[in-house]
Write a protein that holds these residues in place. Structure first.
Motif, short mmCIF file in Angstrom:
data_model
loop_
_atom_site.label_atom_id
_atom_site.label_comp_id
_atom_site.label_asym_id
_atom_site.label_seq_id
_atom_site.Cartn_x
_atom_site.Cartn_y
_atom_site.Cartn_z
N LYS B 158 16.25 -28.81 12.02
CA LYS B 158 14.82 -27.42 11.88
C LYS B 158 15.87 -27.04 13.92
CE LYS B 158 11.04 -25.26 12.90
NZ LYS B 158 10.09 -25.85 14.57
N HIS B 186 8.66 -53.44 15.22
CA HIS B 186 7.78 -52.64 14.74
C HIS B 186 7.94 -50.64 14.82
CE1 HIS B 186 3.88 -49.58 14.32
NE2 HIS B 186 3.89 -50.14 13.73
N PRO B 187 8.14 -50.46 16.89
CA PRO B 187 8.50 -49.75 16.78
C PRO B 187 9.90 -48.91 16.46
CG PRO B 187 7.92 -51.00 19.06
CD PRO B 187 7.86 -51.94 17.21
N ILE B 190 8.72 -47.21 12.86
CA ILE B 190 8.05 -46.07 13.20
C ILE B 190 9.63 -45.35 13.32
CG2 ILE B 190 6.47 -44.77 15.62
CD1 ILE B 190 4.91 -46.94 13.74
N ALA B 191 9.85 -45.03 14.77
CA ALA B 191 11.51 -44.49 14.88
C ALA B 191 12.25 -43.86 13.84
CB ALA B 191 11.90 -44.99 15.61
N LYS B 193 10.68 -43.71 10.73
CA LYS B 193 10.20 -42.94 9.47
C LYS B 193 10.17 -41.71 10.08
CE LYS B 193 5.36 -45.62 8.75
NZ LYS B 193 4.14 -45.13 8.56
N THR B 194 10.39 -41.36 11.47
CA THR B 194 10.49 -39.92 12.07
C THR B 194 10.93 -39.65 11.92
OG1 THR B 194 8.92 -40.89 14.12
CG2 THR B 194 9.73 -38.79 14.32
N GLN B 197 11.71 -37.57 8.79
CA GLN B 197 10.86 -36.81 8.85
C GLN B 197 11.40 -35.67 9.52
OE1 GLN B 197 7.40 -37.30 10.84
NE2 GLN B 197 6.93 -34.94 11.29
N ILE B 198 12.13 -35.97 10.21
CA ILE B 198 13.12 -34.93 10.92
C ILE B 198 14.35 -34.19 10.34
CG2 ILE B 198 14.25 -34.40 12.94
CD1 ILE B 198 12.43 -35.89 14.88
N HIS B 200 14.23 -34.95 7.45
CA HIS B 200 13.56 -34.08 5.86
C HIS B 200 14.27 -34.85 4.77
CE1 HIS B 200 13.53 -30.22 8.65
NE2 HIS B 200 12.14 -30.43 8.47
N ALA B 203 10.69 -39.53 2.32
CA ALA B 203 9.89 -40.85 2.52
C ALA B 203 10.09 -42.13 2.26
CB ALA B 203 8.37 -40.81 2.96
#
Lengths: 203, 203
Positions: B158, B186-187, B190-191, B193-194, B197-198, B200, B203
DNA sequence: GTTTGTATTAGACCGGTCGTCTAGAAACGA
DNA sequence: TCGTTTCTAGACGACCGGTCTAATACAAAC
């Protein structure tokens, strides 16, 4: 010995003064680059007093961070309790405040997590733990706010609220570093856009 | 005086040696906390020699960063040219490599942008600019890769490719700081995963 | 083999570092 | 009033910081 109110006040004032001065200076120059002398001279406190209030430079650093996060979290709590706003609006106003505080023109940003995080984490275990406590406090509150935001319908997320809170905090932490490096607030604009995307808010 | 090949080699070797040693040590302790003594002793180079190769500690820092980013960008280029992979896969493998290099157990991470960014940006203008050049190089390459990824259909975004590249770099920079603070990887999870997502990605 | 000139080194230099320590001032309780 | 404790004052020590000058090492030229 029982101190009367005046003494108590004065005593905590001196301590507070050292802490506040140290925070201001170290937020600009970092931890290692600043000597006790500079802080104490600026604060107008003699060197001898320092070791009455703090055990060492390291212990001072820990107190500094605790003191900083205490105020930070209180402000954050207030921010997330603003009346007549959706949770999403409250969150956005938090990041807007971040932009203002961390912008380079006013004494090069004040966020100690940004400034000291990478420098100090490998240097002092006690300071690292203080940093850990503080950032955990922030992320937990953000997670709670995001949770509440999904409840009041003002935002929606993919995955858990806590994961999103971590991610967003990481994003803004990194953006702050880039602002320091580039001397532009552009990274914040980018971070804000991404934040709205993640929370599914109108662009 | 005309130097023969051997002399030339030895000279650049000494310089390179100081640079490499300095990088290793400063990646762990930061800039201000490390003295020239420590670097030179470790490198086995006498103190007097330092100012033959570098004009000052500040100039040394600049050379250090330039040297570091040169190698970094070459490796990144290689990463983004891996055969038989989609652009999305190449990008993901870059961040996987980031995870490995920056994890706390192997001498506390090696990324100088992470370690020195916040500390040095307000301390030295020349080092700040070196940092700016380097990070711009990284982000530009990421932007180009993302652009190519939308072309080959392996990812979609996007907004502009460059904005997304900046955002992702900020995210991973912040995640690296959090890894230092929390001593957990862990961070990074998380990063990642994001990031997916960004872009697309599945997962 | 001596001279020349540059590449490299040794180590002095001064100022600053953190932290200690002794003395005394100030504020309290009795 | 005294005695006790809290706090201030700043000199001091041992050490380390970056920088610079004077001397060396050494290759080339003659």
């Amino acid at each position: 010995m029982l101190m009367n109110t005046e003494t108590t006040l004065k005593t905590t004032d001196v301590r507070e003064n050292i802490l506040a001065t140290g925070q201001r200076i170290m937020a600009g120059k970092g931890f290692s680059a600043v000597g006790l002398n500079e802080i104490l001279a600026t604060a107008g406190v003699p060197k001898g007093s320092f070791y009455h209030y703090f055990g060492s430079k390291d212990a001072f650093g820990e107190a500094l961070l605790d003191h900083y996060f205490e105020h930070y979290l209180a402000e954050l709590d207030e921010m997330l309790r603003q009346p007549n706003k959706t949770m999403a609006e409250r969150l956005i106003s938090y990041w807007q405040k971040w932009e203002e505080n961390q912008s380079f023109f006013d004494c090069q940003g004040k966020c100690l997590a940004v400034k000291l995080g990478a420098e100090v984490a490998d240097l002092s275990e006690t300071m690292r733990l203080a940093l850990k406590r503080g950032t955990k406090g922030i992320i937990d509150r953000l997670a709670q706010a995001i949770e509440a935001g999904t409840a009041d319908g003002s935002l929606s997320i993919k995955g858990s609220a806590h994961d999103n809170a971590e991610s967003l905090y990481q994003l803004w932490l990194g953006a702050s570093v880039m602002v320091k490096i580039g001397r532009t607030t552009h990274p914040f604009e980018i971070a804000m856009k991404t934040t709205r995307q993640i929370l599914h808010l109108s662009a």
